[in-house]
Design an enzyme around this catalytic site. Structure first.
Site: not given
Length: 557
Positions: A283-286, A291, A304, A397
């Site tokens: 879904i996403a990358s940090g 994720l 995660k 945050d």
């Protein structure tokens, strides 16, 4: 180059090479030319568009980065006094008496490498006004003249690593330096170039800024070993077959271990059975985790998964802290924790899947929202934050990207990676979060409490109203400097109702004690939402009547 076409990195690079050729004091062989082109190519376009190409700053930056690449375990840096040029009343840029006085002590001063940002423009104006004031005082009579401050430009190149900017800022602060301007750039080969303009250097006899800075930078944590992730993947690949097949590029190798390792927490009832966890899509990358969407025991979940994490790393401790906090909270407006795997190397957190995505994406996808929709989202966040604060948890945050939505458009607070339980004193001092949303007391490493989240919430309200990123024309660190030193705030949008504008300003006021609590904010937002819904309903009902009245007039009735 056509005036209608935007300048590219290549355009700036060639312009810089042309200026070097015109100077005649730099030998431009093929090796140097190739190195300059690689330098521009590795840095973001923002660097090329902002850097001063009239001097030799680019060559200095290239040299520092080359030194860092040659020995990634060290930090390369340079210090020089610079001239801040401010506009006079007649509109002509001049170094004023301030820098002329400095020139007598330090010789001919250079301009800063970056002089076009709003922060430095404001500083130049401040310097100009101060210098003109000194000139007026000098012309009015004799007397001792005030010693003018000296500005220094500090350029630092090193391997990029977590929280590097905050560590560098802290190092400069420890030397008593006041950061007036900051630029941060990451290269595409994982190095960082950070440029600061500072003042308030007050040396003791015999002290040298360059020597003291070098000693202070040696105290910073060493950068992570290069290639660590690859080595870990090779080690895992040599063990049992992976239990999770992740659609990543390249996919991390996660293996099923027979039991908890000695350095992992004891197995608890929330420890997931990793054989029942199936990953479907990223879904996403940090920076520290990815994720994924997946299923656990047939339930749709979000997973995660931490990236390369060492036993003694701060990321591992933050992971354990996030698990400890999430398993204690249960609220309608907080993402529901399902379980976690704390057995290395399968470090992951499983929580409910939020099909609506983030509020950040939602407001950009849907465009400007109705006032009632904004207030409904804000009230959801306020309720969730009130619950967390009652449980003595500071999020630290809070921003639109960390707010998720479910099928029913209910907003839930997510990402507790840097959240903390309030200590018994009621105050904390570690700097964390995202600079654009960060409260001034957190930026300055001062003691802070849950009111730091209220400040961030004020910025979130601005996000919801504008669908924009705060201080988009600045780097994050420039925004932080502006917030602390200039009282910088995004400003109440023109389309904001007065009552909501007052609430927003109360949230981001500089004095934490003056900010309202989420216990106070929640009913106020609910009341404003009820008023907005009533007004929208009234306007909707009035439209047909207005149209009918117009038609009647046209018909002569």
């Amino acid at each position: 180059m056509s005036s209608g076409r935007k300048r590219t990195k290549a355009d700036v690079c060639e312009a810089f090479v042309a200026r070097l050729s015109e100077r005649g004091d730099v030998e431009l062989d093929s090796s140097l030319l190739e190195g300059i082109r690689q330098h521009f190519d590795r840095l973001p376009t923002r660097y090329a568009l902002d850097v001063n190409v009239d001097g030799l700053d680019v060559l200095s930056h290239k040299r520092l980065l080359d030194e860092a690449r040659a020995d990634p375990t060290t930090v390369s840096f340079a210090v020089r006094p610079v001239e801040i040029v401010g506009p006079r009343a007649d509109g002509v840029s001049s170094p004023h008496e301030l820098t002329r006085a400095n020139s007598k002590k330090l010789g001919q001063l250079c301009r800063p490498a970056f002089g076009s940002s709003p922060n430095l423009q404001a500083l130049a104006l401040e310097v100009g006004e101060r210098a003109e004031g000194h000139e007026a005082e000098a012309s009015s009579g004799p007397g001792p003249r005030e010693e003018h401050p000296v500005f220094y430009e500090i350029t630092i190149a090193s391997v990029d690593q977590p929280k590097l900017l905050s560590r560098l800022s802290e190092a400069l602060g420890d030397l008593g330096l006041n950061i007036r301007e900051a630029h941060a750039f990451n290269t595409n080969d994982s190095f960082s170039l950070d440029v600061f303009v500072v003042d308030q250097w007050q040396p003791q006899p015999g002290q040298n800024l360059e020597e003291l800075l070098g000693q202070r930078l040696l105290q910073m944590p060493p950068p992570p070993p290069k290639g660590g992730a690859a080595q870990q993947q090779q080690a895992v690949a040599a063990g049992p077959a992976p239990a999770l097949r992740l659609p990543a590029d390249p996919p991390p190798n996660l293996s099923m271990l027979a039991g908890p390792r000695p350095d992992s927490p004891a197995v608890d009832d929330w420890e997931i059975d990793i054989t029942q966890l199936h990953i479907e899509a990223k879904i996403a990358s940090g920076a520290f985790s990815n994720l994924y969407k997946g299923t656990y025991c047939g339930q749709e979940v979000a997973v995660k998964i931490l990236k390369d994490v060492h036993d003694d790393s701060s990321q591992y401790q933050e992971f354990l802290q996030e698990v400890a906090i999430m398993r204690k909270v249960r609220h309608k407006n907080v993402v529901q924790f399902i379980g976690a795997c704390t057995r290395k190397p399968n470090l992951c957190i499983v929580f409910e899947y939020m099909s609506g995505g983030s509020v950040y994406d939602y407001i950009r996808r849907e465009g400007p929202l109705k006032l009632s929709a904004i207030l409904k989202l804000a009230a959801d966040v306020a309720r969730g934050m009130d619950y967390l604060h009652q449980r003595k948890i500071i999020h630290r945050d809070l921003k639109a990207a960390n707010l998720l939505m479910d099928d029913n458009a209910i907003v839930k607070i997510a990402d507790f990676g840097v959240a903390r339980v309030i200590e018994t004193t009621g105050h904390m001092t570690a700097e964390t979060g995202t600079y654009r949303w960060m409260a001034p007391e957190v930026i300055e490493h001062k003691p802070y409490d849950e009111k730091a989240d209220v400040f961030s919430f004020g910025i979130v309200l601005w996000e919801l109203l504008t669908c924009k990123v705060p201080y988009a024309d600045m780097t994050p660190l420039q925004a932080a400097v502006g917030v602390v030193q200039k009282g910088l705030r995004p400003g109440v949008p023109a389309n904001c109702p007065p009552l909501l504008g007052e609430l927003m300003e109360a949230c981001w006021t500089g004095n934490p004690a003056s900010r309202p609590s989420f216990r106070e904010l929640t009913p106020r937002l609910q009341h404003l939402n009820a008023m907005a819904l009533e007004e929208e309903k009234r306007q909707l009902e009035a439209k047909p009547a207005s149209k009918q009245g117009l038609l009647s007039k046209l018909r002569g009735k």
